[in-house]
Design a protein around this motif. Structure first.
Motif, mmCIF file in Angstrom:
data_model
loop_
_atom_site.group_PDB
_atom_site.id
_atom_site.type_symbol
_atom_site.label_atom_id
_atom_site.label_comp_id
_atom_site.label_asym_id
_atom_site.label_seq_id
_atom_site.Cartn_x
_atom_site.Cartn_y
_atom_site.Cartn_z
ATOM 1 N N VAL A 1 0.835 -1.205 0.000
ATOM 2 C CA VAL A 1 0.000 0.000 0.000
ATOM 3 C C VAL A 1 0.868 1.252 0.000
ATOM 4 O O VAL A 1 0.635 2.192 -0.763
ATOM 5 N N VAL A 2 1.893 1.290 0.847
ATOM 6 C CA VAL A 2 2.780 2.446 0.912
ATOM 7 C C VAL A 2 3.502 2.644 -0.421
ATOM 8 O O VAL A 2 3.626 3.772 -0.913
ATOM 9 N N CYS A 3 3.969 1.561 -1.025
ATOM 10 C CA CYS A 3 4.673 1.665 -2.308
ATOM 11 C C CYS A 3 3.756 2.212 -3.405
ATOM 12 O O CYS A 3 4.165 3.051 -4.208
ATOM 13 N N VAL A 4 2.506 1.752 -3.434
ATOM 14 C CA VAL A 4 1.557 2.234 -4.435
ATOM 15 C C VAL A 4 1.302 3.732 -4.242
ATOM 16 O O VAL A 4 1.292 4.505 -5.208
ATOM 17 N N VAL A 5 1.110 4.158 -3.007
ATOM 18 C CA VAL A 5 0.881 5.581 -2.724
ATOM 19 C C VAL A 5 2.084 6.411 -3.163
ATOM 20 O O VAL A 5 1.929 7.465 -3.790
ATOM 21 N N LEU A 6 3.292 5.957 -2.871
ATOM 22 C CA LEU A 6 4.489 6.688 -3.281
ATOM 23 C C LEU A 6 4.611 6.752 -4.794
ATOM 24 O O LEU A 6 5.003 7.787 -5.350
ATOM 25 N N CYS A 7 4.273 5.667 -5.478
ATOM 26 C CA CYS A 7 4.333 5.677 -6.945
ATOM 27 C C CYS A 7 3.347 6.684 -7.526
ATOM 28 O O CYS A 7 3.663 7.418 -8.460
ATOM 29 N N VAL A 8 2.143 6.737 -6.956
ATOM 30 C CA VAL A 8 1.142 7.696 -7.433
ATOM 31 C C VAL A 8 1.626 9.120 -7.222
ATOM 32 O O VAL A 8 1.512 9.969 -8.107
ATOM 33 N N VAL A 9 2.203 9.414 -6.055
ATOM 34 C CA VAL A 9 2.728 10.755 -5.772
ATOM 35 C C VAL A 9 3.834 11.110 -6.757
ATOM 36 O O VAL A 9 3.877 12.223 -7.288
ATOM 37 N N CYS A 10 4.716 10.177 -7.042
ATOM 38 C CA CYS A 10 5.815 10.437 -7.985
ATOM 39 C C CYS A 10 5.299 10.666 -9.398
ATOM 40 O O CYS A 10 5.779 11.549 -10.098
ATOM 41 N N VAL B 1 7.684 14.603 3.533
ATOM 42 C CA VAL B 1 6.749 13.488 3.749
ATOM 43 C C VAL B 1 6.995 12.376 2.724
ATOM 44 O O VAL B 1 7.010 11.195 3.072
ATOM 45 N N VAL B 2 7.215 12.755 1.454
ATOM 46 C CA VAL B 2 7.494 11.749 0.428
ATOM 47 C C VAL B 2 8.800 11.027 0.754
ATOM 48 O O VAL B 2 8.886 9.796 0.667
ATOM 49 N N PHE B 3 9.834 11.772 1.132
ATOM 50 C CA PHE B 3 11.121 11.170 1.477
ATOM 51 C C PHE B 3 10.974 10.242 2.683
ATOM 52 O O PHE B 3 11.498 9.130 2.690
ATOM 53 N N LEU B 4 10.257 10.698 3.698
ATOM 54 C CA LEU B 4 10.054 9.894 4.901
ATOM 55 C C LEU B 4 9.301 8.603 4.560
ATOM 56 O O LEU B 4 9.650 7.525 5.062
ATOM 57 N N GLY B 5 8.294 8.696 3.682
ATOM 58 C CA GLY B 5 7.556 7.503 3.268
ATOM 59 C C GLY B 5 8.436 6.531 2.517
ATOM 60 O O GLY B 5 8.341 5.318 2.696
ATOM 61 N N LEU B 6 9.323 7.054 1.676
ATOM 62 C CA LEU B 6 10.238 6.201 0.918
ATOM 63 C C LEU B 6 11.206 5.477 1.855
ATOM 64 O O LEU B 6 11.412 4.267 1.731
ATOM 65 N N VAL B 7 11.758 6.219 2.815
ATOM 66 C CA VAL B 7 12.670 5.601 3.789
ATOM 67 C C VAL B 7 11.928 4.546 4.606
ATOM 68 O O VAL B 7 12.433 3.432 4.827
ATOM 69 N N GLY B 8 10.705 4.873 5.030
ATOM 70 C CA GLY B 8 9.916 3.913 5.806
ATOM 71 C C GLY B 8 9.626 2.658 5.018
ATOM 72 O O GLY B 8 9.680 1.540 5.540
ATOM 73 N N CYS B 9 9.349 2.833 3.728
ATOM 74 C CA CYS B 9 9.075 1.693 2.854
ATOM 75 C C CYS B 9 10.302 0.786 2.743
ATOM 76 O O CYS B 9 10.191 -0.439 2.816
ATOM 77 N N VAL B 10 11.457 1.389 2.602
ATOM 78 C CA VAL B 10 12.694 0.607 2.506
ATOM 79 C C VAL B 10 12.959 -0.133 3.816
ATOM 80 O O VAL B 10 13.311 -1.325 3.821
#
Length: 190
Positions: free
Chosen positions: A10-19, A170-179
């Protein structure tokens, strides 16, 4: 573990949509695709692309000459009581209403300069307006296509820099959290 995998997806999909949404924005100097069409006696041509040298560059003030097509060569009888107009579209944003290029009524006038003013924020065109300048012409002479000076002006809409940095953070934090979550799942499943 299965629940964690779902969360990571779910987090990865949200980040992809934002990008993808932010990738749609223009960078300074990018060519903004532009189209035009003409109208004469209530008949319209098809939309046609402006060549790149006549298109605006995002965020860059500049002036170009737009050669009106040869079909603006009109006989005196065709000119009387008829207006010749252009419609413009820039990056999907239409300039409305259509621009009056030539008119013969009680007096004849021809478009000499067209100033487009774009308002933009963070790579997106928010608003478009234009101003026209005309010159008087002799109504007894046919009009042959001529050049119109087109000026593109850009206004950067004031945006709150704190919000811009916050969304990036927020986008960066989400990416780090996803990793990190992906690493934890990988470590626990192995």
């Amino acid at each position: 573990v299965e629940r964690m995998r779902s969360w990571v997806c779910v987090v990865c999909v949200v980040l992809c949509v934002v990008c993808v949404v932010s990738a749609d924005a223009f960078a300074t100097g990018d060519v903004v695709p532009a189209r035009k069409r003409s109208q004469f006696k209530k008949q319209r041509t098809q939309w046609s692309e402006l060549i790149a040298s006549q298109c605006p560059r995002f965020g860059v003030d500049r002036a170009v000459n737009l050669q009106l097509p040869a079909d603006t060569l009109l006989s005196l009888d065709e000119q009387r009581g008829s207006d010749y107009k252009f419609a413009f579209e820039f990056g999907g944003v239409r300039a409305t209403p259509s621009v009056l290029v030539y008119s013969v009524g009680t007096e004849a006038k021809m478009l000499s300069q067209l100033v487009f003013e774009f308002t933009h924020t963070r790579g997106n065109i928010r608003a478009l307006k234009y101003t026209t300048y005309y010159q008087d012409v002799d109504p007894d002479r046919p009009v042959v296509g001529h050049r119109v000076s087109v000026v593109y002006k850009w206004i950067d809409e004031a945006s709150d820099p704190d919000l811009s940095y916050a969304s990036t953070f927020v986008v960066f934090l989400g990416l780090v959290g996803c990793v990190v979550i992906g690493f934890i799942i990988w470590r626990d499943s192995g």
